[in-house]
Design a protein around this motif. Structure first.
Motif, PDB file in Angstrom:
ATOM      1  N   PRO A  35       0.611  -1.471  -0.398  1.00  0.00           N
ATOM      2  CA  PRO A  35      -0.283  -0.347  -0.205  1.00  0.00           C
ATOM      3  C   PRO A  35       0.814   1.264  -0.198  1.00  0.00           C
ATOM      4  O   PRO A  35       0.346   2.073  -0.525  1.00  0.00           O
ATOM      5  CB  PRO A  35      -0.926   0.035   1.059  1.00  0.00           C
ATOM      6  CG  PRO A  35      -1.048  -1.155   1.497  1.00  0.00           C
ATOM      7  CD  PRO A  35       0.789  -2.594   0.615  1.00  0.00           C
ATOM      8  N   GLU A  36       2.059   1.097   0.406  1.00  0.00           N
ATOM      9  CA  GLU A  36       2.650   2.267   0.471  1.00  0.00           C
ATOM     10  C   GLU A  36       3.463   2.745  -0.419  1.00  0.00           C
ATOM     11  O   GLU A  36       3.418   3.980  -0.679  1.00  0.00           O
ATOM     12  CB  GLU A  36       3.685   2.122   1.817  1.00  0.00           C
ATOM     13  CG  GLU A  36       3.476   2.343   3.145  1.00  0.00           C
ATOM     14  CD  GLU A  36       4.603   1.518   3.692  1.00  0.00           C
ATOM     15  OE1 GLU A  36       5.617   2.097   3.910  1.00  0.00           O
ATOM     16  OE2 GLU A  36       4.410   1.470   5.328  1.00  0.00           O
ATOM     17  N   MET A  37       3.528   1.718  -1.450  1.00  0.00           N
ATOM     18  CA  MET A  37       4.595   1.731  -2.502  1.00  0.00           C
ATOM     19  C   MET A  37       3.994   2.183  -3.232  1.00  0.00           C
ATOM     20  O   MET A  37       3.598   2.971  -4.287  1.00  0.00           O
ATOM     21  CB  MET A  37       4.843   0.095  -2.756  1.00  0.00           C
ATOM     22  CG  MET A  37       6.541   0.295  -2.300  1.00  0.00           C
ATOM     23  SD  MET A  37       7.217  -1.358  -2.843  1.00  0.00           S
ATOM     24  CE  MET A  37       6.146  -2.946  -2.695  1.00  0.00           C
ATOM     25  N   ILE A  38       2.066   1.799  -3.439  1.00  0.00           N
ATOM     26  CA  ILE A  38       1.771   2.191  -4.710  1.00  0.00           C
ATOM     27  C   ILE A  38       0.843   3.184  -4.404  1.00  0.00           C
ATOM     28  O   ILE A  38       0.631   4.733  -5.255  1.00  0.00           O
ATOM     29  CB  ILE A  38       0.461   1.762  -4.361  1.00  0.00           C
ATOM     30  CG1 ILE A  38       0.409  -0.184  -5.183  1.00  0.00           C
ATOM     31  CG2 ILE A  38      -1.407   1.578  -4.861  1.00  0.00           C
ATOM     32  CD1 ILE A  38      -0.551  -1.211  -4.557  1.00  0.00           C
ATOM     33  N   ARG A  73       5.644  -0.549 -13.791  1.00  0.00           N
ATOM     34  CA  ARG A  73       6.583   0.274 -14.254  1.00  0.00           C
ATOM     35  C   ARG A  73       7.657   1.172 -12.818  1.00  0.00           C
ATOM     36  O   ARG A  73       8.759   1.396 -12.691  1.00  0.00           O
ATOM     37  CB  ARG A  73       6.241   1.216 -15.128  1.00  0.00           C
ATOM     38  CG  ARG A  73       5.311  -0.135 -16.602  1.00  0.00           C
ATOM     39  CD  ARG A  73       5.742   1.158 -17.794  1.00  0.00           C
ATOM     40  NE  ARG A  73       5.035   1.999 -17.461  1.00  0.00           N
ATOM     41  CZ  ARG A  73       4.073   1.577 -18.153  1.00  0.00           C
ATOM     42  NH1 ARG A  73       3.592   1.158 -18.950  1.00  0.00           N
ATOM     43  NH2 ARG A  73       3.288   3.527 -18.561  1.00  0.00           N
ATOM     44  N   TYR A  74       6.576   2.166 -11.949  1.00  0.00           N
ATOM     45  CA  TYR A  74       6.969   2.802 -11.727  1.00  0.00           C
ATOM     46  C   TYR A  74       7.697   2.327 -10.099  1.00  0.00           C
ATOM     47  O   TYR A  74       8.687   2.061 -10.043  1.00  0.00           O
ATOM     48  CB  TYR A  74       5.825   4.110 -10.678  1.00  0.00           C
ATOM     49  CG  TYR A  74       6.576   4.574  -9.897  1.00  0.00           C
ATOM     50  CD1 TYR A  74       7.173   6.127  -9.910  1.00  0.00           C
ATOM     51  CD2 TYR A  74       6.602   4.491  -8.604  1.00  0.00           C
ATOM     52  CE1 TYR A  74       8.586   6.864  -9.606  1.00  0.00           C
ATOM     53  CE2 TYR A  74       7.127   5.675  -7.398  1.00  0.00           C
ATOM     54  CZ  TYR A  74       7.859   6.759  -7.804  1.00  0.00           C
ATOM     55  OH  TYR A  74       8.381   7.215  -7.232  1.00  0.00           O
ATOM     56  N   ILE A  75       6.644   1.274  -9.819  1.00  0.00           N
ATOM     57  CA  ILE A  75       6.824   0.577  -8.263  1.00  0.00           C
ATOM     58  C   ILE A  75       8.800  -0.414  -8.686  1.00  0.00           C
ATOM     59  O   ILE A  75       9.387  -0.400  -8.171  1.00  0.00           O
ATOM     60  CB  ILE A  75       6.575  -0.280  -7.787  1.00  0.00           C
ATOM     61  CG1 ILE A  75       5.616   0.143  -6.809  1.00  0.00           C
ATOM     62  CG2 ILE A  75       6.855  -1.431  -6.913  1.00  0.00           C
ATOM     63  CD1 ILE A  75       4.101  -0.112  -6.924  1.00  0.00           C
ATOM     64  N   LYS A 131      -8.040  -4.321  -2.471  1.00  0.00           N
ATOM     65  CA  LYS A 131      -8.127  -4.001  -1.247  1.00  0.00           C
ATOM     66  C   LYS A 131      -8.260  -2.512  -0.659  1.00  0.00           C
ATOM     67  O   LYS A 131      -9.050  -2.302  -0.100  1.00  0.00           O
ATOM     68  CB  LYS A 131      -7.244  -5.203  -0.631  1.00  0.00           C
ATOM     69  CG  LYS A 131      -7.121  -5.644   0.539  1.00  0.00           C
ATOM     70  CD  LYS A 131      -6.662  -6.811   0.903  1.00  0.00           C
ATOM     71  CE  LYS A 131      -6.171  -6.138   2.397  1.00  0.00           C
ATOM     72  NZ  LYS A 131      -5.467  -6.939   2.604  1.00  0.00           N
ATOM     73  N   MET A 132      -6.990  -1.815  -1.623  1.00  0.00           N
ATOM     74  CA  MET A 132      -7.492  -0.570  -1.072  1.00  0.00           C
ATOM     75  C   MET A 132      -8.810  -0.018  -1.936  1.00  0.00           C
ATOM     76  O   MET A 132      -8.719   1.248  -1.065  1.00  0.00           O
ATOM     77  CB  MET A 132      -6.185   0.249  -1.701  1.00  0.00           C
ATOM     78  CG  MET A 132      -5.108  -1.003  -0.986  1.00  0.00           C
ATOM     79  SD  MET A 132      -3.412   0.072  -1.750  1.00  0.00           S
ATOM     80  CE  MET A 132      -2.788   1.726  -1.106  1.00  0.00           C
TER      81      MET A 132
END
Length: 188
Positions: free
Chosen positions: A22-25, A45-47, A68-69
């Protein structure tokens, strides 16, 4: 005892810690900063470019956490693009008519169970005698109600109309052919 300590392999160093999905998203959505939101492939792609040691099941984990988010309300999905929800937007209302607001009960009030389904029974007089057992009501003609059941076919029947023809062959389906009377020759 010293040999036992040498037989144990050294503990593996912990993998470099990645932030939670969730933090990475959220970091990806903030970094991409698109007014229409970011789609799943752009977030992925960003992650992948930012964090190097991702799990082999990265796409599955990303999909799971995005779903989930979205369900928890941390993200909003509009036209396949994920974005942060607008804090000024009214909360999303469910389908159907909203329930009536319930008035608080006064202290000491007793809560009754909900009313059962169906039509309530007729009120009974407490002083009347108990009802007699129900007998079958006759319609007056002596016949039962409804269409009578079909009779089973038997070899001997009493009515002549239902009797088999004299030839002994069973009757065929449909209307029987018209029988022409025999014409006697007229003598001169």
């Amino acid at each position: 005892m010293a040999t036992e300590e040498n037989n144990n392999p050294p503990p593996t160093p912990p993998a470099p810690s990645l932030p939670q999905y969730p933090e990475m998203i959220m970091a990806a959505i903030e970094a991409l900063d698109d007014k229409n939101g970011s789609n799943k492939s752009a977030i992925s792609r960003y992650i992948e470019s930012t964090y190097t040691d991702l799990a082999a099941a990265h796409s599955t984990l990303l999909s799971h956490h995005l779903t989930k988010m979205k369900q928890s309300g941390q993200l909003v999905l509009i036209k396949n693009n994920y974005m942060k929800p607008d804090p000024n937007a009214p909360p999303k209302r469910g389908r159907g008519r909203p329930p009536k607001p319930k008035e608080p009960l006064p202290p000491g009030a007793v809560v009754l169970p909900p009313r059962p389904r169906g039509r309530p029974p007729k009120p009974r007089d407490p002083f009347s005698p108990p009802p007699a057992p129900k007998a079958k009501a006759s319609s007056g003609s002596g016949r039962p109600r409804g269409r009578p059941p079909k009779k089973a076919k038997t070899a001997s029947t009493s009515s002549p109309a239902a009797a088999a023809p004299t030839g002994g062959a069973p009757r065929g389906r449909g209307r029987p052919p018209k029988v022409k009377p025999a014409v006697a020759p007229v003598g001169c």
